[in-house]
Design an enzyme around this catalytic site. Structure first.
Site, PDB file in Angstrom:
ATOM      1  N   ASP A   1       1.281 -62.062 -19.063  1.00 44.93           N
ATOM      2  CA  ASP A   1       1.792 -63.306 -19.661  1.00 44.93           C
ATOM      3  C   ASP A   1       3.283 -63.238 -20.040  1.00 44.93           C
ATOM      4  OD1 ASP A   1      -0.711 -64.366 -19.412  1.00 44.93           O
ATOM      5  OD2 ASP A   1      -1.305 -63.938 -21.464  1.00 44.93           O
TER       6      ASP A   1
ATOM      7  N   ARG B   1      -5.891 -81.536  -4.009  1.00 42.31           N
ATOM      8  CA  ARG B   1      -6.783 -80.377  -4.076  1.00 42.31           C
ATOM      9  C   ARG B   1      -6.279 -79.405  -5.149  1.00 42.31           C
ATOM     10  NH1 ARG B   1      -9.411 -83.045  -0.890  1.00 42.31           N
ATOM     11  NH2 ARG B   1     -10.401 -82.278   1.016  1.00 42.31           N
TER      12      ARG B   1
ATOM     13  N   GLN C   1      -4.485 -63.027  -9.806  1.00 42.40           N
ATOM     14  CA  GLN C   1      -3.099 -62.759 -10.221  1.00 42.40           C
ATOM     15  C   GLN C   1      -3.000 -61.575 -11.174  1.00 42.40           C
ATOM     16  OE1 GLN C   1      -1.785 -66.304 -12.860  1.00 42.40           O
ATOM     17  NE2 GLN C   1      -3.961 -66.564 -12.468  1.00 42.40           N
TER      18      GLN C   1
END
Ligand code: F6P
Length: 293
Positions: free
Chosen positions: A78, A217, A225
């Site tokens: 993060d 979509r 990830q």
């Protein structure tokens, strides 16, 4: 598990933790810290190198008060830990998300669709922002800046009017509509009080399709990830952090975390880091907005 040279050999290209440790909060368990102290003593552990993000390093900081000698190493995809420019794992996540955006361009262009990529980032949009810039996303939505669905749709409509008949949107899981709340996947709360987020991509996809009538979509990148082999940048950063952490132990500089400032490895007191969140660089966000704002 004794972490000797042999057991640590060959781990450079691997993700995850060879110890199998996961984010647990000893302060949520009756007698947790005392048990940790007793176990450390039994195992002859003199110092602990604690690798993680804000939750993990908050525990390291608090354990210091119980007498456990800890040094911290910043690691989270993060990149939201304060006191350091980068945490390791982040560059890898950005690379994976960028590649995903490159691949989504194919379907977006060929089928003239809006493609939405939802990436991780509960409280901060570092991955969305950097991957969005690198992957040429047309819209980047981050938790720090609540979004207006009408504005997003207007922007996509304008693109289409200019003849760009596809759009790529990257959205952090923690992004929320103006005046609304984050989209929650499950109400269950982890040991650090976090709710499980997920679904903002689908929320947005439905709104875009409904308002614009453009086929849309959604792809949720999820743990892809956060796994696999790290980038060269992360391997080098982790290596430099590791060496610096051992230096801190030898210097007896406990209660500190290694960090990178510019290109220099430094150390910062854990008390100045924990509980503070490093939100996205708004200058960088403004750069990104040149292309979609
Ligand atoms: O803390 C890192 C993080 O990647 C967050 O961005 C995300 O919300 C969370 O982990 C998801 O973790 P898990 O699904 O493994 O609980």
């Amino acid at each position: 598990m004794p972490l000797d040279l042999h057991s640590a050999s060959g781990i450079l290209p691997r993700g995850g933790s060879i110890l199998g440790t996961s984010r647990t909060n000893p302060f949520k368990h009756e007698g947790g810290p005392e048990k940790m102290m007793a176990n450390a003593e039994k195992a002859g552990i003199e110092a602990v190198v604690v690798i993680g993000g804000d939750d993990t390093l908050s525990v390291a900081h608090k354990m210091g008060e119980f007498g456990l000698k800890c040094v911290g190493v910043p690691k989270t995809i993060d990149n939201d830990l304060s006191g350091t420019d980068y945490t390791f794992g982040f560059n890898t996540a950005v690379s994976i998300a960028t590649e995903a955006l490159d691949r989504l361009h194919t379907t977006a262009e060929t089928h003239r669709r809006v493609m939405i990529l939802e990436v991780m980032g509960r409280y901060t949009g570092w991955i969305a922002l950097e991957a969005g810039i690198a992957g040429g996303a047309d819209v980047i939505l981050v938790p720090e800046k609540p979004f207006d669905v009408d504005e997003v749709c207007d922007y996509i409509r304008q693109r289409h009017e200019r003849g760009r008949n596809f759009s790529i949107v990257v959205v952090a899981e923690g992004a929320k509509p103006k005046g609304g709340e984050e989209i929650v996947y499950s109400e269950s709360i982890d040991e650090f009080g976090h709710i499980r987020l997920g679904g903002v991509g689908y929320y947005l996809g439905k709104e875009i399709e409904k308002r614009l009538g453009v086929e849309t979509r959604v792809v949720v990148l999820g743990h892809i990830q956060r796994g696999g082999s790290p980038t060269a940048f992360d391997r080098i950063l982790a290596t430099r952090f590791g060496i610096a952490a051992i230096d801190l132990v030898h210097e007896g500089k406990f209660g500190h975390m290694v960090a990178i400032k510019g290109n220099r490895i430094v150390s910062v007191p854990l008390k100045d880091v924990v509980g503070k969140r490093k939100t996205v660089d708004l200058e960088l966000y403004e750069i990104a907005k040149v292309f979609f704002g």
